[in-house]
Design a protein around this motif. Structure first.
Motif, PDB file in Angstrom:
ATOM      1  N   ASN A 117       0.828  -1.207   0.000  1.00 38.97           N
ATOM      2  CA  ASN A 117       0.000   0.000   0.000  1.00 38.97           C
ATOM      3  C   ASN A 117       0.861   1.256   0.000  1.00 38.97           C
ATOM      4  OD1 ASN A 117      -3.220  -0.183   0.541  1.00 38.97           O
ATOM      5  ND2 ASN A 117      -2.208  -2.044   1.205  1.00 38.97           N
ATOM      6  N   VAL A 118       1.876   1.266   0.835  1.00 41.28           N
ATOM      7  CA  VAL A 118       2.741   2.443   0.912  1.00 41.28           C
ATOM      8  C   VAL A 118       3.474   2.652  -0.411  1.00 41.28           C
ATOM      9  CG1 VAL A 118       4.750   3.430   2.066  1.00 41.28           C
ATOM     10  CG2 VAL A 118       2.996   2.253   3.407  1.00 41.28           C
ATOM     11  N   HIS A 163      -5.219   9.320   5.438  1.00 43.80           N
ATOM     12  CA  HIS A 163      -6.079   8.205   5.044  1.00 43.80           C
ATOM     13  C   HIS A 163      -5.282   6.894   5.049  1.00 43.80           C
ATOM     14  CE1 HIS A 163      -8.889   6.383   1.741  1.00 43.80           C
ATOM     15  NE2 HIS A 163      -9.249   5.981   2.953  1.00 43.80           N
ATOM     16  N   LEU A 164      -4.069   6.933   4.497  1.00 38.57           N
ATOM     17  CA  LEU A 164      -3.210   5.761   4.472  1.00 38.57           C
ATOM     18  C   LEU A 164      -2.833   5.302   5.873  1.00 38.57           C
ATOM     19  CD1 LEU A 164      -1.355   3.768   2.867  1.00 38.57           C
ATOM     20  CD2 LEU A 164       0.402   5.550   2.961  1.00 38.57           C
ATOM     21  N   PHE A 165      -2.496   6.235   6.748  1.00 36.50           N
ATOM     22  CA  PHE A 165      -2.068   5.871   8.104  1.00 36.50           C
ATOM     23  C   PHE A 165      -3.204   5.217   8.888  1.00 36.50           C
ATOM     24  CE2 PHE A 165      -1.831   7.042  12.615  1.00 36.50           C
ATOM     25  CZ  PHE A 165      -0.652   6.391  12.963  1.00 36.50           C
ATOM     26  N   LYS A 166      -4.410   5.765   8.818  1.00 32.80           N
ATOM     27  CA  LYS A 166      -5.537   5.203   9.560  1.00 32.80           C
ATOM     28  C   LYS A 166      -5.847   3.777   9.109  1.00 32.80           C
ATOM     29  CE  LYS A 166      -7.881   9.552  10.698  1.00 32.80           C
ATOM     30  NZ  LYS A 166      -9.095  10.384  10.483  1.00 32.80           N
ATOM     31  N   ASN A 167      -5.890   3.578   7.796  1.00 27.03           N
ATOM     32  CA  ASN A 167      -6.220   2.239   7.298  1.00 27.03           C
ATOM     33  C   ASN A 167      -5.135   1.221   7.636  1.00 27.03           C
ATOM     34  OD1 ASN A 167      -8.780   2.538   6.194  1.00 27.03           O
ATOM     35  ND2 ASN A 167      -8.015   3.188   4.204  1.00 27.03           N
ATOM     36  N   MET A 168      -3.880   1.601   7.437  1.00 29.14           N
ATOM     37  CA  MET A 168      -2.797   0.636   7.637  1.00 29.14           C
ATOM     38  C   MET A 168      -2.559   0.340   9.115  1.00 29.14           C
ATOM     39  SD  MET A 168      -1.906  -0.431   4.693  1.00 29.14           S
ATOM     40  CE  MET A 168      -3.691  -0.335   4.361  1.00 29.14           C
ATOM     41  N   SER A 169      -2.714   1.316   9.985  1.00 29.19           N
ATOM     42  CA  SER A 169      -2.548   1.053  11.414  1.00 29.19           C
ATOM     43  C   SER A 169      -3.651   0.129  11.926  1.00 29.19           C
ATOM     44  CB  SER A 169      -2.537   2.373  12.195  1.00 29.19           C
ATOM     45  OG  SER A 169      -3.739   3.104  11.968  1.00 29.19           O
ATOM     46  N   THR A 170      -4.880   0.360  11.467  1.00 27.92           N
ATOM     47  CA  THR A 170      -5.983  -0.528  11.856  1.00 27.92           C
ATOM     48  C   THR A 170      -5.771  -1.925  11.308  1.00 27.92           C
ATOM     49  OG1 THR A 170      -7.503   1.372  11.847  1.00 27.92           O
ATOM     50  CG2 THR A 170      -8.484  -0.826  11.798  1.00 27.92           C
ATOM     51  N   PHE A 171      -5.341  -1.995  10.061  1.00 30.84           N
ATOM     52  CA  PHE A 171      -5.126  -3.304   9.446  1.00 30.84           C
ATOM     53  C   PHE A 171      -3.990  -4.059  10.139  1.00 30.84           C
ATOM     54  CE2 PHE A 171      -3.012  -5.939   6.187  1.00 30.84           C
ATOM     55  CZ  PHE A 171      -4.041  -6.825   5.927  1.00 30.84           C
ATOM     56  N   TYR A 172      -2.994  -3.350  10.623  1.00 24.52           N
ATOM     57  CA  TYR A 172      -1.868  -4.022  11.275  1.00 24.52           C
ATOM     58  C   TYR A 172      -2.335  -4.789  12.520  1.00 24.52           C
ATOM     59  CZ  TYR A 172       2.416  -4.764  13.882  1.00 24.52           C
ATOM     60  OH  TYR A 172       3.436  -5.348  14.601  1.00 24.52           O
ATOM     61  N   PHE A 173      -3.154  -4.133  13.365  1.00 25.67           N
ATOM     62  CA  PHE A 173      -3.582  -4.778  14.607  1.00 25.67           C
ATOM     63  C   PHE A 173      -4.575  -5.908  14.343  1.00 25.67           C
ATOM     64  CE2 PHE A 173      -2.263  -0.519  16.121  1.00 25.67           C
ATOM     65  CZ  PHE A 173      -1.308  -0.926  17.035  1.00 25.67           C
ATOM     66  N   PHE A 174      -5.601  -5.641  13.547  1.00 18.17           N
ATOM     67  CA  PHE A 174      -6.619  -6.664  13.313  1.00 18.17           C
ATOM     68  C   PHE A 174      -6.114  -7.744  12.354  1.00 18.17           C
ATOM     69  CE2 PHE A 174      -9.095  -3.145  14.900  1.00 18.17           C
ATOM     70  CZ  PHE A 174     -10.073  -3.752  15.681  1.00 18.17           C
ATOM     71  N   GLY A 175      -5.339  -7.351  11.363  1.00 18.60           N
ATOM     72  CA  GLY A 175      -4.810  -8.332  10.421  1.00 18.60           C
ATOM     73  C   GLY A 175      -3.854  -9.306  11.076  1.00 18.60           C
TER      74      GLY A 175
END
Length: 301
Positions: A117-118, A163-175
């Motif tokens: 994504n980054v 937008h990128l930071f919010k999605n990727m930080s959330t995805f890191y924990f739940f993923g």
């Protein structure tokens, strides 16, 4: 009798005997044949090849100059269509290879998807904005134009860094939790399924709004971001552990079931309100995938 014999001899000498026709001599060189006759006949087709070199005749400079713009435009269109899909496919293959070879396993898949994504977001910022909208954003116009790869590529780039930071930080924990429970391959399939379903839900919303509104809901209204894929991951964990405490905005503790109801209500309100700048329908598509996968894990479907 003697006179008769002499008379017959005279007649035989006077009348020549018939001779057989002479046998023609065989000539192995320069012997005329039907092939020579065919070769000598004028051909109805133009001679497209040179007898001396056996290659195509050279094109005139005018023909080359006339065909060059068309060929260049075709190559540019082909590159613009193939490269975005190839980038995402390469990112997914890289993710697959990475988690297969890395010892950390589940975290390797999460970090690789975040890195993809980054990287794609950075490349799109360097490219022309129209390239990003045409090949990394879901819209009715792109779908109608045959750019179907945008249904997936839109989940690998974002509008801005926040937008990128919010999605990727959330995805890191739940993923990380989902990959730890079901494996990295499961997480990759969940991400792709959420992205594609979110794009489908968004196109359905735009198709309903397009006949009624001029601006928002038009054919060129874009949607991009990994929100639908992230929502699929989040809602799967919410359904698995509805009593677990989640932290809204990283600071407000809320039970997972209540947080899920809040997310659904907010997205429905965004759809009703319209022009909110957030694709609530795509979020609902991701939540639908999470619920569907949970039902399958329960054995209900």
């Amino acid at each position: 009798m003697a006179i008769r014999r002499r008379l017959l001899r005279v007649l035989r000498r006077a009348i020549p005997k018939p001779r057989p026709p002479p046998t023609p001599r065989r000539r192995f060189l320069h012997t005329p044949s039907i092939l020579d006759a065919v070769a000598a006949a004028p051909s109805p087709l133009p001679n497209l090849f040179s007898r001396s070199s056996g290659s195509l005749p050279p094109l005139s400079p005018a023909a080359v100059e006339e065909a060059a713009p068309t060929a260049a435009a075709y190559l540019v269109e082909l590159a613009e269509t193939v490269l975005p899909a190839a980038q995402v496919v390469a990112a997914l293959l890289s993710a697959w290879v990475h988690w297969r070879s890395t010892p950390e396993g589940p975290h390797g898949m999460v970090l690789t998807l975040v890195g993809a994504n980054v990287a794609v977001h950075a490349l799109c910022r360097l490219a022309d904005p129209s390239f990003k909208m045409n090949h990394f954003a879901t819209s009715l116009d792109n779908f109608k134009s045959g750019r179907l790869h945008t249904l997936l590529t839109s989940a690998f780039t974002h509008i801005h860094l926040d937008h990128l930071f919010k999605n990727m930080s959330t995805f890191y924990f739940f993923g990380s939790d989902i990959a730890g429970m079901f494996g990295p391959a499961f997480l990759l399939k969940l991400y792709v399924s959420g992205a594609l379903t979110g794009s489908a839900f968004f196109l359905a919303e735009m198709a309903c709004l397009a006949p009624r509104e001029e601006g928002f809901g038009g054919w060129k209204t874009p949607m991009l971001g990994a929100s639908a894929a992230v929502r699929a991951t989040v809602f799967l964990e919410i359904f698995l552990y509805p009593k677990r405490m989640l932290y809204l905005h990283f600071c407000i503790p809320v039970p997972a079931a209540i947080a899920g109801a809040y997310f659904i209500g907010a997205d429905l309100w965004r759809i009703k309100k319209g022009q909110s700048g957030v694709a609530g329908s795509a979020h609902l598509g991701g939540a639908f995938v999470g619920a569907l996968v949970w039902a399958k894990l329960k054995g209900w479907i």
